[in-house]
Design a protein around this motif. Structure first.
Motif, short mmCIF file in Angstrom:
data_model
loop_
_atom_site.label_atom_id
_atom_site.label_comp_id
_atom_site.label_asym_id
_atom_site.label_seq_id
_atom_site.Cartn_x
_atom_site.Cartn_y
_atom_site.Cartn_z
N LYS A 1 0.41 -0.89 -0.10
CA LYS A 1 0.00 0.30 0.46
C LYS A 1 1.08 1.01 -0.02
O LYS A 1 2.10 1.30 0.33
N VAL A 2 0.84 2.20 -0.85
CA VAL A 2 1.16 3.84 -1.14
C VAL A 2 0.41 4.44 -0.47
O VAL A 2 -0.66 4.60 -1.41
N PHE B 1 -0.04 8.66 0.25
CA PHE B 1 1.34 9.67 -0.18
C PHE B 1 0.55 10.88 -0.26
O PHE B 1 -1.42 10.85 -0.21
N GLU C 1 -4.31 6.95 -1.43
CA GLU C 1 -3.20 5.75 -1.03
C GLU C 1 -4.25 5.21 -2.34
O GLU C 1 -4.90 5.03 -2.89
N LEU D 1 7.25 2.99 -8.83
CA LEU D 1 5.89 3.96 -8.14
C LEU D 1 6.53 4.51 -9.05
O LEU D 1 6.55 5.75 -9.01
N VAL E 1 5.45 10.21 1.37
CA VAL E 1 5.21 9.27 0.71
C VAL E 1 5.84 8.04 1.80
O VAL E 1 6.75 7.70 2.03
N GLU E 2 4.01 7.35 1.63
CA GLU E 2 4.81 6.19 2.72
C GLU E 2 4.78 4.78 2.32
O GLU E 2 3.62 5.00 1.40
N ILE E 3 5.28 3.69 2.62
CA ILE E 3 4.74 2.88 2.07
C ILE E 3 5.00 1.51 2.72
O ILE E 3 5.65 1.75 3.53
#
Length: 394
Positions: free
Chosen positions: A282-283, A285, A357, A369, A389-391
């Motif tokens: 899941k991304v 941002f 997301e 990405l 941005v979170e992974i």
């Protein structure tokens, strides 16, 4: 001391009995006799004590000299470890050597003996044979707990758990130092921490038998661009210019990446999840819409997963996957006090941002990405940006 007495002391016999205290001190009582069996004269003597792992030869693992030890009737009593810290682990038999007034060490060395129940703590197992509650740092452990540890001046530093904690309740109260574990922590109840829970790469927290999303990487651009690149489009690799900047407004102090040549140039990065078990990614941002996007409603921003930085157009094999898309919204006028004014005086309409997301079902170690837009103007007129941005994986 005259020469005769000195020579006689070479052959003295020493007998000792020892008790180990929690303060890591050793209480020793011994006798000093002349070679013919009579006690030495009453008085003060300088005694040097050495601890060995062997009964003869070898190198002492600890040494301490006490200059004025009172001897009465040949008997002395001392407490070792007060001058030199006694930090031996006491997980094996030790032998105590004694020398008098700087003379040769007396023989034989005395073997330190243990109380019968203390023998259960010697060796590799180090187990408590008691079937009741074990208290550490307290003489009155809670009888509802199998192990009750109370932190005080005698128990400081980090708590390290190297095994797997399952099937029991572990309560950490008033612990201000770190709790480190090399194995997974699983709980059917609540796991809480005042400063948050930090996990090493590849570890996870499970509850009710399930693993939830866990954060594995954050790109906030606070130091640099963190491996991102800007290219002509989602399917082209020609390099293009982009910037890392901070709006510096009261409500936006962080950093943003933004193409600076054309509004549709793509921002890209390859992420590596090697060593991190996962079946979903899941991304999350923040997407920023800058300036006045065109009058029609066909313009949109998007983010996508890909196996390549230049995926094939029209591919139907999962190589390129649009994960998030959002059409522009009608801008609202704020009289020139928009989110961020990049190119005055074209700020009559407010810019805006949104948290977004997207998810993909994949166990691949790497993925690209790609973030972009389909606007057809230069970045001076229409552009976008990304931040925070979170992974996440599970």
């Amino acid at each position: 001391m005259n020469r005769f007495s000195f020579l006689v002391l070479w052959g003295l016999l020493v007998s000792t009995s020892a008790t180990l205290f929690a303060q890591a001190n050793l209480s020793v009582q011994g006798t000093i006799q002349r070679s013919f069996g009579a006690a030495v004269d009453d008085g003060n003597y300088s005694l040097t004590f050495r601890l060995y792992e062997t009964d003869a030869g070898g190198t002492p693992i600890w040494e301490e000299t006490q200059d004025a030890v009172e001897v009465i009737g040949g008997v002395y009593s001392v407490v070792l470890g007060e001058a030199e810290p006694l930090d031996a682990p006491f997980d094996q038999p030790y032998f105590l050597g004694v020398s008098v007034d700087g003379g040769t060490e007396l023989t034989p060395r005395a073997r330190l003996t243990s109380a019968p129940y203390a023998l259960s703590l010697i060796g590799q197992d180090n187990t408590f044979p008691s079937s009741g509650t074990v208290g550490i740092g307290t003489t009155e452990p809670d009888d509802q707990q199998r192990l009750h540890v109370v932190g005080n001046t005698k128990l400081e530093g980090d708590l390290e758990i190297t095994g797997t904690v399952t099937g029991i309740e572990v309560d950490f109260e008033n612990i201000t130092s770190d709790i480190n574990t090399s194995a997974n922590i699983s709980a059917e109840g609540t796991v809480s921490a005042g400063n948050g829970i930090e996990l090493p790469t590849g570890q996870s927290i499970s509850y009710n038998g399930k693993n939830d999303w866990r954060l594995v990487e954050v790109d906030d651009f606070s130091q640099d661009t963190e491996g991102w690149v800007c290219q002509r489009s989602w399917r082209e690799s020609d390099s293009r210019n982009f910037e890392r900047f901070s709006p510096g407004t009261p409500f936006s102090q962080g950093y943003i990446l933004r193409p600076t040549d054309f509004g549709s140039h793509a921002l890209k990065k390859q992420f590596d999840l090697s060593g991190i078990p996962h079946s979903e990614v899941k991304v999350v941002f923040t997407y920023h819409f800058f300036e006045t996007w065109g009058g029609d409603r066909s313009e949109f921003g998007y983010a996508a997963f890909a196996t390549s930085p230049t995926p094939a157009q029209g591919s139907d094999n999962g190589q390129f996957q649009i994960g998030w898309v959002h059409r522009r919204v009608d801008a609202v006028g704020f009289g020139g006090t928009g989110y961020v004014d990049l190119y005055p005086p074209n700020n009559t309409l407010a810019d805006y941002n949104m948290r977004a997301e997207m998810m993909a079902q994949t166990d691949a170690d790497t993925f690209w990405l790609i973030v972009s837009s389909n606007v057809d103007q230069s970045a001076d007129d229409e552009s976008y940006g990304i931040s925070n941005v979170e992974i996440w994986v599970r």
